[in-house]
Design an enzyme around this catalytic site. Structure first.
Site, PDB file in Angstrom:
ATOM      1  CG  ASN A 125      -1.705  18.102 -19.476  1.00  0.00           C
ATOM      2  OD1 ASN A 125      -0.713  17.409 -19.240  1.00  0.00           O
ATOM      3  ND2 ASN A 125      -2.807  18.051 -18.739  1.00  0.00           N
TER       4      ASN A 125
ATOM      5  CD  GLU B  78       7.402  17.545 -22.056  1.00  0.00           C
ATOM      6  OE1 GLU B  78       6.834  18.420 -21.379  1.00  0.00           O
ATOM      7  OE2 GLU B  78       6.793  16.601 -22.610  1.00  0.00           O
TER       8      GLU B  78
ATOM      9  CG  HIS C 160      -3.045  11.738 -27.204  1.00  0.00           C
ATOM     10  ND1 HIS C 160      -2.572  10.696 -26.426  1.00  0.00           N
ATOM     11  CD2 HIS C 160      -4.215  11.310 -27.727  1.00  0.00           C
ATOM     12  CE1 HIS C 160      -3.423   9.704 -26.491  1.00  0.00           C
ATOM     13  NE2 HIS C 160      -4.432  10.041 -27.264  1.00  0.00           N
TER      14      HIS C 160
ATOM     15  CE  LYS D  14       5.734  17.860 -13.313  1.00  0.00           C
ATOM     16  NZ  LYS D  14       5.767  16.698 -14.144  1.00  0.00           N
TER      17      LYS D  14
ATOM     18  NE  ARG E 270       1.013  17.317 -12.214  1.00  0.00           N
ATOM     19  CZ  ARG E 270       1.666  16.458 -11.447  1.00  0.00           C
ATOM     20  NH1 ARG E 270       1.377  16.375 -10.163  1.00  0.00           N
ATOM     21  NH2 ARG E 270       2.612  15.681 -11.951  1.00  0.00           N
TER      22      ARG E 270
ATOM     23  CD  GLU F 110      -3.474  17.162 -14.979  1.00  0.00           C
ATOM     24  OE1 GLU F 110      -2.367  16.661 -14.772  1.00  0.00           O
ATOM     25  OE2 GLU F 110      -4.106  16.993 -16.037  1.00  0.00           O
TER      26      GLU F 110
ATOM     27  CG  HIS G   5       1.344  17.087 -23.247  1.00  0.00           C
ATOM     28  ND1 HIS G   5       2.148  18.206 -23.189  1.00  0.00           N
ATOM     29  CD2 HIS G   5       2.070  16.084 -22.695  1.00  0.00           C
ATOM     30  CE1 HIS G   5       3.300  17.885 -22.610  1.00  0.00           C
ATOM     31  NE2 HIS G   5       3.275  16.601 -22.306  1.00  0.00           N
TER      32      HIS G   5
ATOM     33  CG  HIS H 233       5.748  12.399 -24.923  1.00  0.00           C
ATOM     34  ND1 HIS H 233       4.384  12.476 -25.089  1.00  0.00           N
ATOM     35  CD2 HIS H 233       6.046  13.232 -23.886  1.00  0.00           C
ATOM     36  CE1 HIS H 233       3.875  13.305 -24.196  1.00  0.00           C
ATOM     37  NE2 HIS H 233       4.862  13.769 -23.455  1.00  0.00           N
TER      38      HIS H 233
ATOM     39  NE  ARG I 105      -4.139  -1.928   1.860  1.00  0.00           N
ATOM     40  CZ  ARG I 105      -4.249  -2.888   2.775  1.00  0.00           C
ATOM     41  NH1 ARG I 105      -3.494  -2.859   3.857  1.00  0.00           N
ATOM     42  NH2 ARG I 105      -5.128  -3.842   2.609  1.00  0.00           N
TER      43      ARG I 105
ATOM     44  CE  LYS J 144      -0.275  14.324 -14.031  1.00  0.00           C
ATOM     45  NZ  LYS J 144      -0.619  14.956 -15.321  1.00  0.00           N
TER      46      LYS J 144
HETATM   47  N1  GLY Z   1       3.801  15.731 -17.236  1.00  0.00           N
HETATM   48  C1  GLY Z   1       2.729  16.514 -16.788  1.00  0.00           C
HETATM   49  C2  GLY Z   1       2.542  16.476 -15.317  1.00  0.00           C
HETATM   50  O1  GLY Z   1       3.398  15.988 -14.607  1.00  0.00           O
HETATM   51  O2  GLY Z   1       1.521  16.919 -14.845  1.00  0.00           O
END
Ligand code: GLY
Length: 369
Positions: free
Chosen positions: A246, A185, A253, A227, A242, A237, A249, A267, A121, A143
Site C-alpha cells: 500500500n 505500480e 486515496h 508480489k 502485505r 494482510e 496508497h 489510480h 461458495r 484480492k
Molecule cells: N494491491 C495491493 C494488494 O494486492 O495487496
C-alpha cells in the site's frame, strides 16, 4: 517467458509472463478446462482487442467461449453487474470445479474473481490481465471486490485465481496514460523492497513505458516475483508485510477522493504522487535523506508521471486532504497505518503518524514548486 509460483498451501498457482503467450492459452490453461465451452468475462475494449485471440487459442484445443461483456470502467464493479453476471453463470450450469476466465484489466479481474468467490461458495477462475497495472498487481494475490455507495472495494473476498496468464504483447494496445499509471505500480516494488530493481527502473523506465518487449517482460516478471513473495508471506494482510504494497496508497486515496475518483487522476497516477509524498514525509521525519526523496521524485517524473501535487490545482487545504485519509479502509482501531521509508527498498509501517503534522506537510506540498 517466465513462470512464477505463488506459494500458498493448498491454493498455490503459477503466473506465466511472456510476450505472445495468449496464443498458447489453450495448452497453458488445459488443466482448468473441463467442458467444451468456458465462460469468459471481458469489457467491451478488452473483448474487442483480445477476445478473438483467446477464442482462437482455446479453439485449438477444442474449447469454445461464451462471453459476458461489461461496459469499460469502474461502473462494472457494482452489485447490479455482479448479480447479472452470477445469474448468467448459474444459467450456464457453472459448477465448483469449473473455471471462469477474466480477460481485461483490474475491473474485470476484481468483478470476475468476486463472482467466482461467491458462486456455489467458490468456484475457480483464471486471470488473463491485459493492462500493465493488472499484470503487475491486481491479477496476483487474490484480492477481489466490487464498489458500493460507501466507497471502493469495500465488499469483496480473498479468492486466489488458479492460473494467471500475463501476455505482455497485449499491452501494445494500451493507451499511453494507462501504461504510465501501471508503471507506477512497477516502480513501487523497487521503492518498497528492492533498491537494485529501483536502480534498474531509473535506468530503464522509459523503455518499459515505450513497450520495449524485453524491458517490459523483465519489469512484469520482477514485479510479479516481488508480489508473489509478499503474498506467500502474508496472504490476508494480517502481519504488516502485505500492507507494504500500500506504499503511496493512503496519500493517493486522498487525492483520488479529492478529484472524485474520476479520470482526472487514474489510480496509478495517484499512487505515483502518493509515493513522492511518502518519500518526502519520510525525509521530513528524518527516516531518509532529502537526496533519496529527490531520487524517488525524479524517477516518477522521468516516467512522465506527475510528481507534484501542486500541479493538480486542487482547491483544498492540507487538513481536508488529511481528512480524506481518515476514511481510508486501512484505518485500524482508530489509527491509520502509513507506509513510509527507512531507505529506498526499505518500506515499513508507521502507526504513529501525527495527523495534524501530516495536514501541515500536505499544505506545504499543495503550495510548493
Ligand atoms: N494491491 C495491493 C494488494 O494486492 O495487496
Amino acid at each position: 517467458m517466465a513462470v512464477i509460483g505463488v506459494e500458498l498451501a493448498g491454493r498455490g498457482y503459477d503466473v506465466h509472463v511472456g510476450h505472445g503467450l495468449l496464443a498458447d492459452a489453450g495448452t497453458l490453461a488445459a488443466g482448468f478446462i473441463r467442458k467444451t465451452r468456458v465462460a469468459a468475462v471481458a469489457d467491451r475494449n478488452s473483448h474487442a482487442a483480445h477476445g478473438a485471440a483467446l477464442e482462437t487459442a482455446l479453439a485449438a484445443s477444442g474449447t469454445g467461449v461464451d462471453w459476458f461483456i461489461t461496459e469499460p470502467g469502474e461502473g462494472a464493479k457494482s452489485w447490479g453487474v455482479l448479480e447479472t453476471l452470477v445469474d448468467w453463470l448459474l444459467e450456464r450450469g457453472i459448477e465448483r470445479g469449473d473455471h471462469i476466465f477474466a480477460l481485461g484489466g483490474g475491473v474485470v479481474g476484481d468483478l470476475t474473481g468476486f463472482a467466482a468467490a461467491v458462486l456455489k461458495r467458490g468456484c475457480g477462475f483464471v486471470q488473463i490481465p491485459t493492462t500493465l497495472l493488472a499484470q503487475v498487481d491486481s491479477s496476483v494475490g487474490g484480492k477481489t471486490a466490487i464498489n458500493t455507495k460507501a466507497g471502493k472495494n469495500l465488499v469483496g473476498a480473498f479468492h486466489q485465481p488458479a492460473l494467471v496468464l500475463a501476455d505482455t504483447a497485449t499491452l501494445g494496445t494500451l493507451p499511453p496514460r494507462e501504461m504510465g499509471a501501471g508503471y507506477a505500480e512497477v516502480i513501487k516494488y523497487g521503492i518498497l523492497g528492492d533498491a537494485d530493481f529501483f536502480a534498474w527502473c531509473e535506468a530503464n523506465g522509459a523503455k518499459v513505458t515505450a513497450r520495449d518487449p524485453e524491458a517490459l517482460e523483465y519489469a512484469v516478471t520482477q514485479s510479479v516475483q516481488a508480489k508473489a513473495r509478499i503474498v506467500a508471506q502474508d496472504e490476508r494482510e494480517t502481519t504488516g508485510t502485505r500492507a507494504l504494497l500500500n506504499l503511496g496508497h493512503t496519500f493517493g486515496h486522498a487525492l483520488e477522493a479529492e478529484t472524485g475518483f474520476s479520470d482526472a487522476l487514474l489510480h496509478g497516477e495517484a499512487v505515483a504522487l502518493g509515493m513522492v509524498l511518502a518519500a518526502r514525509y519520510s525525509a521530513r521525519l528524518n527516516y531518509i535523506s532529502l537526496d533519496d526523496a529527490a531520487r524517488v521524485t525524479a524517477a516518477i517524473d522521468k516516467a512522465g508521471l506527475r510528481s507534484e501535487i501542486a500541479s493538480l490545482g486542487l482547491e483544498c487545504s492540507g487538513r481536508e486532504l488529511a481528512a480524506h485519509m481518515l476514511h481510508d479502509k486501512k484505518m485500524d482501531a482508530g489509527t491509520l497505518p502509513f507506509i513510509l521509508l527507512r531507505g529506498i527498498g526499505e518500506a515499513f509501517v508507521d502507526t504513529q503518524v501525527d495527523i495534524a503534522d501530516m495536514a501541515a506537510f500536505l499544505s506545504e506540498q499543495l503550495q510548493a514548486h
